[in-house]
Design an enzyme around this catalytic site. Structure first.
Site, PDB file in Angstrom:
ATOM      1  N   CYS A 144      39.933  29.441  31.865  1.00 58.87           N
ATOM      2  CA  CYS A 144      38.555  29.526  31.294  1.00 58.87           C
ATOM      3  C   CYS A 144      38.372  30.313  30.267  1.00 58.87           C
ATOM      4  CB  CYS A 144      37.777  29.916  32.577  1.00 58.87           C
ATOM      5  SG  CYS A 144      35.920  29.374  32.079  1.00 58.87           S
ATOM      6  N   HIS A 191      38.834  25.730  35.849  1.00 54.05           N
ATOM      7  CA  HIS A 191      39.298  26.359  36.849  1.00 54.05           C
ATOM      8  C   HIS A 191      40.102  25.532  38.130  1.00 54.05           C
ATOM      9  CE1 HIS A 191      36.770  30.046  36.084  1.00 54.05           C
ATOM     10  NE2 HIS A 191      35.897  29.046  35.520  1.00 54.05           N
ATOM     11  N   GLU A 232      41.681  26.991  40.225  1.00 51.13           N
ATOM     12  CA  GLU A 232      41.351  27.554  41.583  1.00 51.13           C
ATOM     13  C   GLU A 232      40.390  26.911  42.370  1.00 51.13           C
ATOM     14  OE1 GLU A 232      38.704  30.111  39.184  1.00 51.13           O
ATOM     15  OE2 GLU A 232      40.686  28.857  38.832  1.00 51.13           O
TER      16      GLU A 232
END
Length: 162
Positions: free
Chosen positions: A41, A143, A145
């Protein structure tokens, strides 16, 4: 391996990196010692040359990219949610991932590059760099994650293939 995460304001993040005198260390590790790095990001955006967020600010200069606000009209900013990424064959980041996977985005600024930085793209009213990989340097605007199975595979690919 290095991971440069980031959520927040480009100018503030770069100011802190400069205050801590981390730019020379990061550049030495990545450009000279060839340590693999993944920017996530804002971390990806910081690896470019500059950004116009909160004025004009220099970045780390690891790849040829400029970060600017979205120009598209009619799309809600920030860009939040899952969106499809157009990948390419031979990408290490996307090895064993469906050719047009979805990832979770949340950002108001996007990177553009006229150079071949091994970029993938996403369209949110306009095409922008969704990720890139050049030698030991990789970055993702989204992202991983927060991107479930695709994100897990991408992170595993970075660890194993870079």
């Amino acid at each position: 391996k290095l991971i440069l995460p980031g959520v927040g304001n480009y100018a503030t993040a770069m100011r802190r990196i400069v205050e801590l005198d981390l730019t020379p260390t990061i550049r030495q590790l990545v450009l000279e010692e060839k340590k693999p790095i993944l920017g996530i990001c804002l971390g990806m955006q910081l690896m470019g040359h500059s950004s116009t967020e909160s004025g004009t600010n220099n970045g780390l200069g690891l790849v040829d990219g400029v970060v600017e606000a979205f120009m598209s009209k009619g799309h809600k900013i920030p860009h939040v949610g899952y969106n499809q990424v157009k990948t390419y064959q031979g990408s290490r980041l996307y090895a064993n991932i469906h050719p047009e996977p979805d990832f979770y985005f949340t950002h108001s600024y996007r990177m553009q590059s006229d150079s071949d930085i091994g970029q993938t793209t996403c369209n949110y009213g306009e095409e922008f760099v969704a990720s890139f990989e050049v030698d030991n340097i990789a970055g993702v605007q989204f992202h991983p994650e927060l991107s479930q199975t695709n994100g897990h595979k991408l992170l595993k690919n970075f660890v194993e293939l870079f």
